[in-house]
Design a protein around this motif. Structure first.
Motif, PDB file in Angstrom:
ATOM      1  N   PHE A   1       0.811  -1.230   0.000  1.00  0.00           N
ATOM      2  CA  PHE A   1       0.000   0.000   0.000  1.00  0.00           C
ATOM      3  C   PHE A   1       0.841   1.275   0.000  1.00  0.00           C
ATOM      4  O   PHE A   1       0.308   2.369   0.168  1.00  0.00           O
ATOM      5  CB  PHE A   1      -0.937   0.009   1.217  1.00  0.00           C
ATOM      6  CG  PHE A   1      -1.952  -1.105   1.192  1.00  0.00           C
ATOM      7  CD1 PHE A   1      -3.092  -1.005   0.399  1.00  0.00           C
ATOM      8  CD2 PHE A   1      -1.769  -2.263   1.936  1.00  0.00           C
ATOM      9  CE1 PHE A   1      -4.029  -2.032   0.353  1.00  0.00           C
ATOM     10  CE2 PHE A   1      -2.703  -3.297   1.901  1.00  0.00           C
ATOM     11  CZ  PHE A   1      -3.834  -3.184   1.109  1.00  0.00           C
ATOM     12  N   LEU A   2       2.165   1.149  -0.169  1.00  0.00           N
ATOM     13  CA  LEU A   2       3.003   2.354  -0.104  1.00  0.00           C
ATOM     14  C   LEU A   2       2.641   3.301  -1.242  1.00  0.00           C
ATOM     15  O   LEU A   2       2.180   2.874  -2.296  1.00  0.00           O
ATOM     16  CB  LEU A   2       4.490   1.989  -0.175  1.00  0.00           C
ATOM     17  CG  LEU A   2       5.080   1.414  -1.471  1.00  0.00           C
ATOM     18  CD1 LEU A   2       5.370   2.457  -2.517  1.00  0.00           C
ATOM     19  CD2 LEU A   2       6.349   0.666  -1.154  1.00  0.00           C
TER      20      LEU A   2
ATOM     21  N   GLU B   1       4.339   6.413  -3.662  1.00  0.00           N
ATOM     22  CA  GLU B   1       5.653   6.916  -4.045  1.00  0.00           C
ATOM     23  C   GLU B   1       5.867   8.310  -3.462  1.00  0.00           C
ATOM     24  O   GLU B   1       4.927   9.077  -3.289  1.00  0.00           O
ATOM     25  CB  GLU B   1       5.787   6.923  -5.562  1.00  0.00           C
ATOM     26  CG  GLU B   1       5.943   5.512  -6.083  1.00  0.00           C
ATOM     27  CD  GLU B   1       5.955   5.431  -7.598  1.00  0.00           C
ATOM     28  OE1 GLU B   1       6.415   6.377  -8.255  1.00  0.00           O
ATOM     29  OE2 GLU B   1       5.485   4.402  -8.115  1.00  0.00           O
TER      30      GLU B   1
ATOM     31  N   SER C   1      -7.126  18.458  -8.673  1.00  0.00           N
ATOM     32  CA  SER C   1      -5.911  18.484  -9.491  1.00  0.00           C
ATOM     33  C   SER C   1      -6.277  18.370 -10.956  1.00  0.00           C
ATOM     34  O   SER C   1      -7.442  18.186 -11.311  1.00  0.00           O
ATOM     35  CB  SER C   1      -4.999  17.320  -9.111  1.00  0.00           C
ATOM     36  OG  SER C   1      -5.620  16.096  -9.466  1.00  0.00           O
TER      37      SER C   1
ATOM     38  N   CYS D   1      -0.561   2.955 -11.006  1.00  0.00           N
ATOM     39  CA  CYS D   1      -1.528   1.941 -10.564  1.00  0.00           C
ATOM     40  C   CYS D   1      -3.003   2.301 -10.615  1.00  0.00           C
ATOM     41  O   CYS D   1      -3.822   1.430 -10.905  1.00  0.00           O
ATOM     42  CB  CYS D   1      -1.162   1.494  -9.157  1.00  0.00           C
ATOM     43  SG  CYS D   1       0.402   0.595  -9.164  1.00  0.00           S
TER      44      CYS D   1
ATOM     45  N   PHE E   1       4.322  12.488 -11.911  1.00  0.00           N
ATOM     46  CA  PHE E   1       2.881  12.356 -11.626  1.00  0.00           C
ATOM     47  C   PHE E   1       2.503  12.933 -10.271  1.00  0.00           C
ATOM     48  O   PHE E   1       1.327  13.163  -9.990  1.00  0.00           O
ATOM     49  CB  PHE E   1       2.414  10.901 -11.778  1.00  0.00           C
ATOM     50  CG  PHE E   1       2.671  10.002 -10.601  1.00  0.00           C
ATOM     51  CD1 PHE E   1       3.883   9.367 -10.438  1.00  0.00           C
ATOM     52  CD2 PHE E   1       1.666   9.781  -9.662  1.00  0.00           C
ATOM     53  CE1 PHE E   1       4.106   8.526  -9.348  1.00  0.00           C
ATOM     54  CE2 PHE E   1       1.879   8.937  -8.577  1.00  0.00           C
ATOM     55  CZ  PHE E   1       3.104   8.316  -8.418  1.00  0.00           C
TER      56      PHE E   1
ATOM     57  N   ARG F   1      -2.432  22.370 -10.035  1.00  0.00           N
ATOM     58  CA  ARG F   1      -2.208  21.737  -8.732  1.00  0.00           C
ATOM     59  C   ARG F   1      -2.532  22.653  -7.562  1.00  0.00           C
ATOM     60  O   ARG F   1      -2.211  22.323  -6.411  1.00  0.00           O
ATOM     61  CB  ARG F   1      -0.744  21.285  -8.630  1.00  0.00           C
ATOM     62  CG  ARG F   1      -0.354  20.212  -9.634  1.00  0.00           C
ATOM     63  CD  ARG F   1      -0.997  18.896  -9.301  1.00  0.00           C
ATOM     64  NE  ARG F   1      -0.519  17.821 -10.164  1.00  0.00           N
ATOM     65  CZ  ARG F   1      -0.734  16.544  -9.907  1.00  0.00           C
ATOM     66  NH1 ARG F   1      -1.382  16.174  -8.840  1.00  0.00           N
ATOM     67  NH2 ARG F   1      -0.307  15.623 -10.738  1.00  0.00           N
TER      68      ARG F   1
HETATM   69  O1  LIG Z   1      -0.881   0.776  -5.695  1.00  0.00           O
HETATM   70  C1  LIG Z   1      -0.191   1.764  -5.821  1.00  0.00           C
HETATM   71  O2  LIG Z   1       0.579   1.950  -6.781  1.00  0.00           O
HETATM   72  C2  LIG Z   1      -0.252   2.891  -4.849  1.00  0.00           C
HETATM   73  O3  LIG Z   1      -1.059   3.909  -5.485  1.00  0.00           O
HETATM   74  C3  LIG Z   1      -1.183   5.118  -4.763  1.00  0.00           C
HETATM   75  O4  LIG Z   1       0.082   5.696  -4.528  1.00  0.00           O
HETATM   76  P1  LIG Z   1       0.824   6.610  -5.617  1.00  0.00           P
HETATM   77  O5  LIG Z   1       0.228   6.365  -6.962  1.00  0.00           O
HETATM   78  O6  LIG Z   1       2.276   6.395  -5.441  1.00  0.00           O
HETATM   79  O7  LIG Z   1       0.547   8.126  -5.191  1.00  0.00           O
HETATM   80  P2  LIG Z   1      -0.714   8.911  -4.607  1.00  0.00           P
HETATM   81  O8  LIG Z   1      -0.224   9.799  -3.547  1.00  0.00           O
HETATM   82  O9  LIG Z   1      -1.833   8.021  -4.280  1.00  0.00           O
HETATM   83  O10 LIG Z   1      -1.132   9.834  -5.824  1.00  0.00           O
HETATM   84  C4  LIG Z   1      -1.710   9.308  -7.004  1.00  0.00           C
HETATM   85  C5  LIG Z   1      -2.145  10.441  -7.906  1.00  0.00           C
HETATM   86  O11 LIG Z   1      -3.268  11.123  -7.352  1.00  0.00           O
HETATM   87  C6  LIG Z   1      -3.008  12.516  -7.302  1.00  0.00           C
HETATM   88  N1  LIG Z   1      -3.729  13.090  -6.130  1.00  0.00           N
HETATM   89  C7  LIG Z   1      -3.543  12.569  -4.893  1.00  0.00           C
HETATM   90  C8  LIG Z   1      -4.223  13.083  -3.814  1.00  0.00           C
HETATM   91  C9  LIG Z   1      -5.117  14.135  -3.984  1.00  0.00           C
HETATM   92  O12 LIG Z   1      -5.775  14.651  -3.042  1.00  0.00           O
HETATM   93  N2  LIG Z   1      -5.288  14.638  -5.238  1.00  0.00           N
HETATM   94  C10 LIG Z   1      -4.622  14.133  -6.324  1.00  0.00           C
HETATM   95  O13 LIG Z   1      -4.819  14.613  -7.447  1.00  0.00           O
HETATM   96  C11 LIG Z   1      -1.507  12.630  -7.180  1.00  0.00           C
HETATM   97  O14 LIG Z   1      -1.047  13.881  -7.579  1.00  0.00           O
HETATM   98  C12 LIG Z   1      -1.077  11.513  -8.121  1.00  0.00           C
HETATM   99  O15 LIG Z   1      -1.085  11.942  -9.454  1.00  0.00           O
HETATM  100  C13 LIG Z   1      -1.802   4.814  -3.391  1.00  0.00           C
HETATM  101  O16 LIG Z   1      -1.849   6.016  -2.619  1.00  0.00           O
HETATM  102  C14 LIG Z   1      -0.979   3.751  -2.642  1.00  0.00           C
HETATM  103  O17 LIG Z   1      -1.634   3.414  -1.428  1.00  0.00           O
HETATM  104  C15 LIG Z   1      -0.866   2.512  -3.515  1.00  0.00           C
HETATM  105  O18 LIG Z   1      -0.055   1.547  -2.899  1.00  0.00           O
END
Ligand SMILES: O=C(O)[C@H]1O[C@H](OP(=O)(O)OP(=O)(O)OC[C@H]2O[C@@H](n3ccc(=O)[nH]c3=O)[C@H](O)[C@@H]2O)[C@H](O)[C@@H](O)[C@@H]1O
Ligand SMILES: NC(=O)C1=CN([C@@H]2O[C@H](COP(=O)(O)OP(=O)(O)OC[C@H]3O[C@@H](n4cnc5c(N)ncnc54)[C@H](O)[C@@H]3O)[C@@H](O)[C@H]2O)C=CC1
Length: 480
Positions: free
Chosen positions: A158-159, A161, A265, A272, A334, A447
């Motif tokens: 669930f991490l 990045e 955003s 993923c 991203f 953003r």
């Molecule tokens: O399975 C996975 O690969 C992971 O996918 C996400 O993690 P990640 O993709 O690394 O990053 P996030 O912080 O979730 O952001 C994903 C996207 O959503 C966007 N985002 C996030 C949060 C938000 O409030 N608004 C928003 O537009 C971010 O900018 C980014 O483009 C999940 O948060 C992790 O728990 C999961 O393990």
């Protein structure tokens, strides 16, 4: 000494195993990969992925109880526990193309494990896989086992990045699914013992295999759904004069909803969310649940809508054409604190602007020119295959230049698109930037990082996702 081996030295395999090595000095951890360049990088001072805090952990453990190697078979055959953290891309051809997970890499890893094993092993699904994959893997292993016992566990990761090390050190939960047999329970306990070295017992959840596999897809779908929900609201805010930041804050104050993950955003990206939702949609369709499939599909549709809407805002604001105009793109990753560009919304936005013949000057503190050119020329979904199997970029996009400084990117530009929320974009000298741009000078903040009022005082025309519209944009037809 317990020996752990992880197949796949990527964004998940590398950091996850580094933390196991750090927290379990009595376990020997080998991370193996078929990509020679990746393993070489893991063994060098320039790690193959950028992740705050990772460098220090790797340096502390590498050569002691943490090893990176291309000798996949040797380490697998010696291990007691084998994690599999290989790519599970979206299929591009054949049955389920465009939706289903391509398990080619998983299957070849499973066959190799069966081939080289000489002792009983626990095989752990770390990759995100369709629910019921463990059954298929079990069949491959048992039909080729030569009498060796394999126990399959699902232990999804669930991490996120950019915060991987923090997430791994203090996980909200660790999920372990296994067979409800005595052997299955014993395997669960063995993996629990590893995590229990640093994770409190109450945060280690155990379930059956299918619940663990499905929980991972469900968690990503829920997270992505939150972003699509807030992004859908951002369009309505722009139409009505409401402010998405205020709306998110007010909504998030409800303790049943909570404040996290409510930032509007230009769209979500990352390797993923889209892949896993497509996978979920396919599973629903295969199980005769078209209404459920349609429900989750909508999360992706809104995400695509948000990216298109952003491009249309840029073009419409600039007299309906960006042809031959220099547009500065600040941020390509991203999200901030990563150099990862997989499925970044910047790709779609840049392609949209290039479609209207803009000239782009792109700056991201962590992304190379080579990567940006590859991303802008690569076919959809190709990025999710091991690097050495990806085709070389067929060409470069001539209207794109990549620079190493925000001021250079914005010089003589007509407009600026902020596509990643890097902290440094908050503190740029926008007066200096304004003075060096064409007029009228536009900022399109995908953003919500800039101080809109301050920039308007300087003279910019500012569009910020979900914020009350600039008078310049107010009289323009609504764009979608
Ligand atoms: O399975 C996975 O690969 C992971 O996918 C996400 O993690 P990640 O993709 O690394 O990053 P996030 O912080 O979730 O952001 C994903 C996207 O959503 C966007 N985002 C996030 C949060 C938000 O409030 N608004 C928003 O537009 C971010 O900018 C980014 O483009 C999940 O948060 C992790 O728990 C999961 O393990
Ligand atoms: N990136 C992320 O933040 C998260 C990813 N996941 C899941 O984890 C899995 C891996 O993702 P990433 O680490 O991001 O991918 P990645 O592409 O960074 O790493 C996968 C690695 O596996 C290697 N590989 C492929 N087949 C192999 C084989 N047969 N033998 C040895 N090595 C092989 C590739 O060369 C590559 O280095 C995916 O299923 C993904 O959905 C889960 C949670 C978070």
């Amino acid at each position: 000494m317990v020996k752990v081996c992880c197949i796949g030295a990527g964004y998940v395999g590398g950091p996850t195993m580094a933390i196991i090595a750090l927290k379990c000095p009595s376990i020997e951890v080998a991370v193996v990969d078929i990509s020679v360049s990746r393993i070489t990088a893991w063994n060098s001072d320039q790690l193959p992925i950028y992740e705050p805090g990772l460098d220090g952990v790797v340096k502390q453990c590498r050569g002691k109880n943490l090893f990176f190697s291309t000798d996949v078979e040797k380490h697998v055959s010696e291990a007691d526990i084998v994690f599999v953290s290989v790519n599970t891309p979206t299929k591009t051809r054949g049955l389920g193309a465009g939706k289903a997970a391509d398990l080619t890499y998983w299957e070849s890893a499973a066959r190799m494990i069966a081939d080289v094993s000489k002792s009983n092993k626990i095989v752990v699904e770390k990759s995100t896989v369709p629910v019921k994959t463990a059954e298929a893997i079990e069949k491959i292993l048992t039909h080729n086992s030569k009498g060796i016992q394999f126990q399959i566990l699902s232990n999804p990761e669930f991490l996120a990045e950019g915060t991987a090390i923090e997430d791994l050190l203090k996980p909200d939960r660790v999920l372990i699914g296994g067979r409800e047999t005595p052997e299955g329970q014993k395997a669960i306990q063995a993996l629990k013992d590893v995590y229990a070295q640093w994770v409190p017992q109450e945060r280690i959840l155990t379930t059956n295999l299918w619940s663990a596999e499905l929980s991972k897809l469900a968690a990503n779908a829920f997270l992505a759904q939150r972003i699509s929900s807030v992004n859908a609201m951002s369009a309505l805010c722009e139409a009505t004069g409401a402010n998405i930041t205020q709306v998110s804050y007010a909504v998030g104050k409800d303790s049943r909803i909570g404040p996290k993950f409510l930032n509007a955003s230009v769209g979500f990206g990352g390797s993923c969310f889209q892949k896993d939702i497509l996978n979920l949609v396919y599973i629903c369709e295969c199980n005769g649940l078209p209404e459920v499939a349609e429900y989750w599909k909508q999360v992706i549709k809104i995400n695509d809508y948000q990216k298109n809407r952003f491009v249309n805002r840029v073009v419409a604001s600039m007299f309906n054409t960006v042809s031959n105009k220099k547009i500065a793109v600040l941020g390509f990753a991203f999200k901030k604190d990563t150099g990862d560009t997989r499925e970044t919304p910047a790709i779609d936005v840049c392609k949209g602007l290039l479609g209207d013949k803009a000239r782009l000057s792109i700056y991201d503190p962590q992304v190379t020119e080579d990567q940006i050119q590859r991303d802008l020329t690569m076919d959809k979904f190709t990025w999710d295959h091991p690097i050495h199997l990806q085709p070389m970029s067929p060409s470069t996009v001539k209207q794109v230049s990549v620079v190493w400084e925000a001021y250079e990117a914005t010089k003589d530009a007509h407009g600026i698109c902020i596509l990643t929320e890097w902290d440094e974009f908050k503190t740029l000298d926008y007066k200096r930037i304004y003075d060096n741009m064409q007029k009228p000078a536009f900022v399109f903040d995908g953003r919500n990082v800039v101080d809109v009022e301050k920039l308007r005082e300087i003279g910019f025309i500012v569009y910020s996702i979900g914020k009350p519209l600039d008078p310049w944009l107010k009289d323009m037809p609504a764009v979608a």
